[in-house]
Design an enzyme around this catalytic site. Structure first.
Site, short mmCIF file in Angstrom:
data_model
loop_
_atom_site.label_atom_id
_atom_site.label_comp_id
_atom_site.label_asym_id
_atom_site.label_seq_id
_atom_site.Cartn_x
_atom_site.Cartn_y
_atom_site.Cartn_z
N ASP A 286 -7.70 5.87 29.17
CA ASP A 286 -7.03 7.30 28.89
C ASP A 286 -8.00 7.91 27.79
OD1 ASP A 286 -3.58 7.76 28.51
OD2 ASP A 286 -5.48 9.01 28.65
C1 GLC Z 1 -3.93 12.10 28.18
C2 GLC Z 1 -2.87 11.36 28.79
C3 GLC Z 1 -3.14 11.08 30.10
C4 GLC Z 1 -4.33 12.31 30.70
C5 GLC Z 1 -5.48 12.16 29.92
C6 GLC Z 1 -6.60 13.26 30.22
O1 GLC Z 1 -3.97 11.65 26.60
O2 GLC Z 1 -2.52 9.92 28.38
O3 GLC Z 1 -2.17 10.72 30.97
O4 GLC Z 1 -4.39 12.03 32.04
O5 GLC Z 1 -4.99 12.24 28.63
O6 GLC Z 1 -5.85 14.41 30.02
#
Ligand code: GLC
Length: 740
Positions: A286
């Site tokens: 993430d």
């Molecule tokens: C965010 C989220 C994730 C998302 C990623 C990219 O913090 O937790 O679900 O896909 O960043 O935006």
């Protein structure tokens, strides 16, 4: 339906690497290999409204777009996230192809429930209790996102969410593992389609692996204390279903599990993910989740975090180049092996190859499609159907709905006519104003019979607002109260301690209720709410979640009766916030309070019952439904055999109705305490007025299996109760015995 196959069963066999991938791997330098594991937020084509703009701040200092162009040309970037747009996408792809080995880029984005054609938030779509609808909306979203050059979406979000204080409930499919697993597989099928090499196929990325939603206190990013057994019983089945449906990637979560952060957890990210669940794609972190091993107190510095996360099994670093900075040193020192590096790069190259990017790097980068593939009539029509089927009717006292023909209607509240609160928490590309509001749709249908008064802001009173609203309501025969949460009150980093309608709107509702006119409450929300006072006591209550582009017309048709509500609750609506976490499939405890029992010294609170105000699975239509008691075709189930349970469902009202018959089973006695009920299957049926139909479900041993204390899924002999009902809190059980 997707059977929750044994966690220990293996998934679809992983495809073997091709000669092209192996040949590339053999020629790649270390820098080029690590480049494939680097995913930057796209600074050349930044997301219009990034959910978390700080993500870029986490990246290393760089001259942003110029830096990225030079890194891409050097073959040191594997993928970009958040950017869309064909012309610049083609330029960046040409840059990548100009590098020494010409490995194409993958363009990823968070398109969870639509790019510009916005479908209901996933929690709303889950209320349709129809996974095939999710497959259709995901397919439509894939067609739209590939029209602007996206190859990979960070979806579906399949965290089983039992605590409505957690804002990301909005992004998932609710509190039940079985229903979430059905939707998980459907979303993956929809996004990836039948042919991964098609220009409309996108790689899916189920998230967040794993257990992120079990955040203590419902506070986003908080620790979780999930036992190994509960992890496999509740949180992993949707991922198993997604992988069995062929998901090409998976995203590692931010959370720690019993003290070990997911993004640094080798047992989770390798042994369980690839060993037990048979996942065969690549793992992406993430945003900054490997970097965050530092604040977790699990890594001593960024270099340490890079080694821990990479060794745990997180292949690609979504962030600012952590792997690029530190993996070369770890390879030189031997802390990270070349074998591990090659395994990660191979997994990424194989996904790119399966998407056809080596053969057609400009697939999904088509200027003509960009002109014609956005907000198509077919997509908008599907969005309206999805919105209609996501609406849940909780109550309808004295049939105040559908609204009487000719009635004068006052639309009161801050959410009836606000285009900025239609799309929900994950719609970064939605253009405010494109979604049709309830007010616009009602104006079209009611003309002069409609008056509108805002009454209050979402989180603040309006000077004189209530008086104006009361004046408007006084002139009307019925009030539609459009209230609830703003779309910025759910989603990531949006946990709430009180899951109630904001106080200024509650005050407005109380003033309107004092008029004594019929009131229909329409709730915008990204979670279940604890309804109070005049909102709880409204004559009718519709849950409208955030319905997206065509939410207004869908709601308006339900209000005036040209359509009927058919949604069911994918999350329990509690009496009080303080009951959280609350979920229907809870274990019995040693002191359950049985209906009618004195409530003393029982598992309950002093100030609220241990029950839902509106239970999981609940939802009314515009007719009356009755279920006969279920009947078993046999009293005993032999191993390897099956029994059938059936029940007659009757439409005793005057209008057609779409009903969702739900099969629940209870394992009465087992080697561990088991839930009081568990959803095992559903059947949608349409009944004409007065029609009765028998609904039948076959039950096999696989439906009775659970993760035992030794972490093996098995069904134990003994007594089982069975319901076929219209919600998790209704019906009389039948029973049968599973033989040893
Ligand atoms: C965010 C989220 C994730 C998302 C990623 C990219 O913090 O937790 O679900 O896909 O960043 O935006």
């Amino acid at each position: 339906m997707v059977a929750l196959a044994g966690i220990a069963d293996r998934s679809l066999a992983a495809p073997s690497p091709s000669a092209r991938v192996e040949s590339l791997l053999a020629r790649m330098t270390v820098a080029e290999k690590i480049g494939q594991l680097t995913l930057y937020p796209d600074d050349v084509r930044p997301t219009p409204r990034p959910i978390n703009p700080d993500i870029n701040a986490q990246a290393e200092a760089r001259e942003r777009a110029a830096f990225q162009r030079s890194e891409i040309a050097a073959g040191r970037v594997g993928a970009l996230l958040g950017g869309t747009g064909v012309a610049l996408g083609r330029e960046l792809q040409r840059l990548a192809l100009s590098s020494r080995l010409g490995i194409p880029l993958m363009f990823g984005a968070d398109i969870v429930h639509g790019l510009r054609t916005i479908f209901p938030i996933p929690l709303g779509l889950a209320a349709s209790f129809d996974p095939s609808l999710a497959e259709s909306t995901a397919r439509a979203a894939a067609e739209e996102m590939t029209a602007v050059g996206v190859h990979w979406t960070y979806a579906p979000m399949i965290d089983v969410a039992r605590d409505q204080r957690w804002g990301r409930v909005a992004e998932g499919s609710g509190e039940d593992p079985w229903l979430t697993a059905q939707f998980a597989a459907a979303y993956v099928r929809g996004f990836q389609g039948d042919d991964l090499r098609s220009a409309t196929a996108v790689a899916s990325c189920p998230k967040h692996f794993a257990g992120y939603s079990a955040a203590i206190g419902g506070m986003d990013y908080n620790s979780t204390d999930i036992t190994p057994r509960e992890l496999r019983q509740t949180y992993l089945p949707p991922f198993k279903a997604a992988f069995d449906a062929g998901a090409l990637t998976v995203m590692a979560g931010f959370n720690d599990i019993d003290g070990v952060p997911a993004s640094g957890n080798r047992e989770l990210m390798t042994d369980i993910l690839r060993g037990e669940l048979g996942f065969a794609g690549f793992v992406v972190s993430d945003a900054g989740s490997v970097e965050e091993l530092l604040p977790h107190g699990f890594a001593s510095d960024p270099a340490d975090a890079a080694a821990i996360g990479f060794d745990a099994g997180v292949d690609m670093n979504m962030g600012g180049g952590l792997y690029k900075t530190h993996l070369p040193g770890h390879l030189a020192s031997g802390r990270v092996s070349m074998e591990r590096l090659d395994a990660a790069v191979r997994a990424v190259l194989m996904v790119k190859e399966r998407l056809g990017l080596f053969d057609d790097p400009f697939r999904s980068l088509d200027l003509e499609r960009e002109r014609t593939g956005i907000r198509t009539p077919a997509g908008l029509q599907l969005a309206e159907e999805a919105a209609r089927r996501s609406v849940v009717l909780l109550k309808n006292e004295s049939n105040v709905l559908p609204l009487k023909p000719g009635a004068r209607v006052a639309l009161i509240g801050p959410l009836g006519d606000d285009p900025a609160h239609m799309d929900g928490c994950w719609a970064p590309w939605a253009k405010v104003g494109e979604a049709v509001t309830l007010a616009a749709a009602l104006r079209e249908r009611l003309g002069e019979r409609l008056t509108i008064a805002k009454g209050s802001e979402i989180n603040a009173p309006i000077e004189g607002g209530i008086a104006a609203a009361v004046a408007a309501a006084t002139q009307a025969d019925v009030v539609v109260l459009a209230i609830g949460e703003g779309q910025d009150m759910s989603g990531e980093a949006k946990s709430r301690t009180e899951i109630t309608v904001p106080a200024p709107q509650q005050a407005l509702a109380e003033a309107i209720a004092a008029l004594g006119k019929p009131v229909v409450a329409v709730l915008n929300c990204g979670r279940a709410l604890a309804l109070e006072g005049a909102v709880r006591d409204a004559d009718a209550i519709l849950v409208a979640w955030f319905l997206g582009s065509r939410g207004g017309p869908a709601l308006a048709d339900i209000l005036i009766g040209t359509a009927a509500p058919s949604g069911r609750l994918p999350v329990s609506f509690p009496h009080r916030s303080g009951q959280q976490p609350f979920y229907y499939n809870h274990r019995s405890t040693g002191r359950p309070q049985q209906p009618g029992e004195r409530p003393f010294f029982k598992a309950r609170y002093l100030d609220a019952p241990n029950a839902a105000l509106y239970p999981f699975g609940h939802g009314l239509g515009y007719s009356r439904i009755a279920y006969d008691p279920p009947v078993m075709d046999a009293a005993e189930l032999r191993r390897g055999g099956s029994v059938t349970v059936s029940a007659v469902v009757r439409n005793t009202g005057a209008r057609p109705v779409d009903e969702v018959a739900q099969l629940y089973i209870q394992d009465v006695t087992a080697s561990i305490t088991r839930p009081v009920r568990e959803l095992k299957d559903i059947q949608r049926i349409t009944l004409a007025p007065g029609e009765a139909r028998s609904v039948r479900f076959a039950i096999t041993e696989a439906d009775l299996a659970f993760v035992s204390a030794d972490l093996v899924r098995r069904a134990e002999a003994g007594l089982f109760r069975v319901w076929i009902a219209g919600s998790s809190a209704e019906g009389e059980p039948a029973s049968f015995t599973l033989l040893a």
